[in-house]
Design a protein around this motif. Structure first.
Motif, PDB file in Angstrom:
ATOM      1  N   LEU A  33     -26.941   5.220 -21.888  1.00 54.97           N
ATOM      2  CA  LEU A  33     -27.060   4.349 -23.058  1.00 54.97           C
ATOM      3  C   LEU A  33     -27.851   4.939 -24.206  1.00 54.97           C
ATOM      4  O   LEU A  33     -27.884   4.363 -25.284  1.00 54.97           O
ATOM      5  CB  LEU A  33     -27.690   3.010 -22.645  1.00 54.97           C
ATOM      6  CG  LEU A  33     -26.929   2.227 -21.582  1.00 54.97           C
ATOM      7  CD1 LEU A  33     -27.677   0.966 -21.228  1.00 54.97           C
ATOM      8  CD2 LEU A  33     -25.523   1.921 -22.040  1.00 54.97           C
ATOM      9  N   GLU A  34     -28.525   6.051 -23.983  1.00 55.82           N
ATOM     10  CA  GLU A  34     -29.340   6.634 -25.046  1.00 55.82           C
ATOM     11  C   GLU A  34     -28.466   7.038 -26.225  1.00 55.82           C
ATOM     12  O   GLU A  34     -27.355   7.515 -26.062  1.00 55.82           O
ATOM     13  CB  GLU A  34     -30.067   7.863 -24.502  1.00 55.82           C
ATOM     14  CG  GLU A  34     -31.028   8.481 -25.473  1.00 55.82           C
ATOM     15  CD  GLU A  34     -31.809   9.611 -24.836  1.00 55.82           C
ATOM     16  OE1 GLU A  34     -31.427  10.763 -25.036  1.00 55.82           O
ATOM     17  OE2 GLU A  34     -32.793   9.310 -24.138  1.00 55.82           O
ATOM     18  N   ALA A  50     -20.758   7.435 -29.212  1.00 58.24           N
ATOM     19  CA  ALA A  50     -21.741   6.583 -28.543  1.00 58.24           C
ATOM     20  C   ALA A  50     -21.939   5.296 -29.332  1.00 58.24           C
ATOM     21  O   ALA A  50     -22.108   5.328 -30.544  1.00 58.24           O
ATOM     22  CB  ALA A  50     -23.066   7.316 -28.432  1.00 58.24           C
ATOM     23  N   PRO A  51     -21.910   4.157 -28.645  1.00 55.75           N
ATOM     24  CA  PRO A  51     -22.194   2.915 -29.346  1.00 55.75           C
ATOM     25  C   PRO A  51     -23.679   2.849 -29.682  1.00 55.75           C
ATOM     26  O   PRO A  51     -24.498   3.374 -28.937  1.00 55.75           O
ATOM     27  CB  PRO A  51     -21.820   1.845 -28.320  1.00 55.75           C
ATOM     28  CG  PRO A  51     -21.969   2.526 -26.994  1.00 55.75           C
ATOM     29  CD  PRO A  51     -21.640   3.971 -27.229  1.00 55.75           C
ATOM     30  N   SER A  52     -24.011   2.234 -30.785  1.00 52.20           N
ATOM     31  CA  SER A  52     -25.410   2.128 -31.173  1.00 52.20           C
ATOM     32  C   SER A  52     -25.819   0.666 -31.148  1.00 52.20           C
ATOM     33  O   SER A  52     -25.296  -0.142 -31.907  1.00 52.20           O
ATOM     34  CB  SER A  52     -25.617   2.717 -32.570  1.00 52.20           C
ATOM     35  OG  SER A  52     -26.973   2.629 -32.919  1.00 52.20           O
ATOM     36  N   ILE A  53     -26.734   0.333 -30.285  1.00 52.74           N
ATOM     37  CA  ILE A  53     -27.270  -1.015 -30.177  1.00 52.74           C
ATOM     38  C   ILE A  53     -28.552  -1.031 -30.989  1.00 52.74           C
ATOM     39  O   ILE A  53     -29.438  -0.229 -30.759  1.00 52.74           O
ATOM     40  CB  ILE A  53     -27.560  -1.375 -28.706  1.00 52.74           C
ATOM     41  CG1 ILE A  53     -26.284  -1.288 -27.881  1.00 52.74           C
ATOM     42  CG2 ILE A  53     -28.214  -2.738 -28.600  1.00 52.74           C
ATOM     43  CD1 ILE A  53     -26.515  -1.331 -26.391  1.00 52.74           C
ATOM     44  N   PRO A  54     -28.679  -1.935 -31.973  1.00 55.90           N
ATOM     45  CA  PRO A  54     -29.896  -1.952 -32.792  1.00 55.90           C
ATOM     46  C   PRO A  54     -31.134  -2.274 -31.959  1.00 55.90           C
ATOM     47  O   PRO A  54     -31.116  -3.124 -31.085  1.00 55.90           O
ATOM     48  CB  PRO A  54     -29.650  -3.062 -33.811  1.00 55.90           C
ATOM     49  CG  PRO A  54     -28.225  -3.448 -33.679  1.00 55.90           C
ATOM     50  CD  PRO A  54     -27.722  -2.944 -32.367  1.00 55.90           C
ATOM     51  N   GLY A  55     -32.213  -1.566 -32.257  1.00 52.67           N
ATOM     52  CA  GLY A  55     -33.473  -1.805 -31.577  1.00 52.67           C
ATOM     53  C   GLY A  55     -34.244  -2.941 -32.217  1.00 52.67           C
ATOM     54  O   GLY A  55     -33.889  -3.440 -33.295  1.00 52.67           O
ATOM     55  N   ALA A  56     -35.319  -3.339 -31.579  1.00 55.36           N
ATOM     56  CA  ALA A  56     -36.118  -4.482 -32.017  1.00 55.36           C
ATOM     57  C   ALA A  56     -36.791  -4.276 -33.367  1.00 55.36           C
ATOM     58  O   ALA A  56     -37.152  -5.238 -34.036  1.00 55.36           O
ATOM     59  CB  ALA A  56     -37.177  -4.807 -30.964  1.00 55.36           C
ATOM     60  N   ILE A  87     -40.763   5.694 -34.522  1.00 55.96           N
ATOM     61  CA  ILE A  87     -39.723   4.709 -34.827  1.00 55.96           C
ATOM     62  C   ILE A  87     -38.478   5.470 -35.246  1.00 55.96           C
ATOM     63  O   ILE A  87     -38.532   6.326 -36.134  1.00 55.96           O
ATOM     64  CB  ILE A  87     -40.171   3.762 -35.959  1.00 55.96           C
ATOM     65  CG1 ILE A  87     -41.426   2.993 -35.540  1.00 55.96           C
ATOM     66  CG2 ILE A  87     -39.036   2.817 -36.349  1.00 55.96           C
ATOM     67  CD1 ILE A  87     -42.053   2.174 -36.655  1.00 55.96           C
ATOM     68  N   GLU A  88     -37.364   5.176 -34.608  1.00 57.42           N
ATOM     69  CA  GLU A  88     -36.112   5.852 -34.935  1.00 57.42           C
ATOM     70  C   GLU A  88     -35.282   5.007 -35.891  1.00 57.42           C
ATOM     71  O   GLU A  88     -35.510   3.800 -36.044  1.00 57.42           O
ATOM     72  CB  GLU A  88     -35.353   6.178 -33.665  1.00 57.42           C
ATOM     73  CG  GLU A  88     -36.158   7.154 -32.804  1.00 57.42           C
ATOM     74  CD  GLU A  88     -35.358   7.820 -31.728  1.00 57.42           C
ATOM     75  OE1 GLU A  88     -34.395   7.207 -31.218  1.00 57.42           O
ATOM     76  OE2 GLU A  88     -35.692   8.963 -31.382  1.00 57.42           O
ATOM     77  N   ALA A  89     -34.315   5.623 -36.526  1.00 59.99           N
ATOM     78  CA  ALA A  89     -33.514   4.982 -37.573  1.00 59.99           C
ATOM     79  C   ALA A  89     -32.762   3.748 -37.085  1.00 59.99           C
ATOM     80  O   ALA A  89     -32.507   2.831 -37.860  1.00 59.99           O
ATOM     81  CB  ALA A  89     -32.535   5.989 -38.168  1.00 59.99           C
ATOM     82  N   ASP A  90     -32.447   3.691 -35.804  1.00 55.75           N
ATOM     83  CA  ASP A  90     -31.713   2.545 -35.265  1.00 55.75           C
ATOM     84  C   ASP A  90     -32.639   1.446 -34.741  1.00 55.75           C
ATOM     85  O   ASP A  90     -32.198   0.513 -34.078  1.00 55.75           O
ATOM     86  CB  ASP A  90     -30.747   2.991 -34.172  1.00 55.75           C
ATOM     87  CG  ASP A  90     -31.435   3.708 -33.012  1.00 55.75           C
ATOM     88  OD1 ASP A  90     -32.682   3.849 -33.023  1.00 55.75           O
ATOM     89  OD2 ASP A  90     -30.719   4.127 -32.091  1.00 55.75           O
ATOM     90  N   GLY A  91     -33.954   1.554 -35.038  1.00 54.87           N
ATOM     91  CA  GLY A  91     -34.910   0.528 -34.623  1.00 54.87           C
ATOM     92  C   GLY A  91     -35.451   0.709 -33.220  1.00 54.87           C
ATOM     93  O   GLY A  91     -36.244  -0.097 -32.753  1.00 54.87           O
ATOM     94  N   LYS A 101     -35.609   0.043 -26.544  1.00 57.98           N
ATOM     95  CA  LYS A 101     -35.141  -0.931 -27.528  1.00 57.98           C
ATOM     96  C   LYS A 101     -36.278  -1.835 -27.981  1.00 57.98           C
ATOM     97  O   LYS A 101     -36.336  -2.254 -29.130  1.00 57.98           O
ATOM     98  CB  LYS A 101     -34.003  -1.760 -26.925  1.00 57.98           C
ATOM     99  CG  LYS A 101     -33.413  -2.772 -27.861  1.00 57.98           C
ATOM    100  CD  LYS A 101     -32.290  -3.544 -27.207  1.00 57.98           C
ATOM    101  CE  LYS A 101     -31.807  -4.619 -28.165  1.00 57.98           C
ATOM    102  NZ  LYS A 101     -30.894  -5.534 -27.537  1.00 57.98           N
ATOM    103  N   GLU A 102     -37.189  -2.155 -27.081  1.00 59.17           N
ATOM    104  CA  GLU A 102     -38.277  -3.098 -27.329  1.00 59.17           C
ATOM    105  C   GLU A 102     -39.636  -2.395 -27.226  1.00 59.17           C
ATOM    106  O   GLU A 102     -39.804  -1.457 -26.437  1.00 59.17           O
ATOM    107  CB  GLU A 102     -38.244  -4.238 -26.306  1.00 59.17           C
ATOM    108  CG  GLU A 102     -36.996  -5.099 -26.364  1.00 59.17           C
ATOM    109  CD  GLU A 102     -37.049  -6.149 -27.461  1.00 59.17           C
ATOM    110  OE1 GLU A 102     -38.149  -6.432 -27.965  1.00 59.17           O
ATOM    111  OE2 GLU A 102     -35.990  -6.674 -27.808  1.00 59.17           O
TER     112      GLU A 102
END
Length: 145
Positions: A33-34, A50-56, A87-91, A101-102
């Motif tokens: 998932l990374e 790769a799918p990108s799931i937004p982080g918190a 902090i990465e660009a996708d949160g 993610k959190e």
């Protein structure tokens, strides 16, 4: 929770990919998932997106309160330990042990205990906790939404 059985060869590969004190499920999660990796890529199938799931922290980035590349820190004064993250660009939050993610799992994995990452991660630029920044953004509750 669902369970799957894997053979010894797959388990040995999981063990070779362990970082820190990760459990096999955490290794699979990281590998599959990374960001930048997809299930297909992790399984040796190139050219898979790769799918990108937004982080918190996505809402804080979108509102300009934090920026990708900003650093977070937590200091355990009595134990003399300091932890850092980016902090990465996708949160998502990147630490020496992986991407999260959190905030709480990211800090908890580093400290080895359950800890409120929103309260104890400090944004190095503003010297405020993620909780304070989330409140400033108008967010509340889990994930700042």
């Amino acid at each position: 929770m669902r369970r799957i059985e894997i053979d010894d060869e797959v388990y040995a590969e999981l063990e070779r990919n362990v970082k820190g004190f990760e459990q096999p499920n955490e290794v699979l999660r990281r590998l599959l998932l990374e960001k930048g990796h997809s299930t297909a890529a992790a399984l040796g199938m190139p050219n898979a997106a790769a799918p990108s799931i937004p982080g918190a922290l996505t809402a804080l980035i979108e509102k300009g309160i934090v920026q990708a590349g900003d650093t977070l820190s937590h200091v355990q004064v009595r134990k003399g330990r300091r932890f850092a993250a980016i902090i990465e660009a996708d949160g998502w939050i990147r630490t020496d042990l992986g991407r999260y993610k959190e905030p709480s799992p990211a800090l908890g994995k580093l400290t080895g205990t359950s800890i409120d990452g929103w309260a104890y991660w400090v944004h190095d630029t503003t010297k405020q906790s993620l909780r304070q920044l989330r409140a400033k953004s108008g967010g509340s509750g889990r994930g700042g939404h």
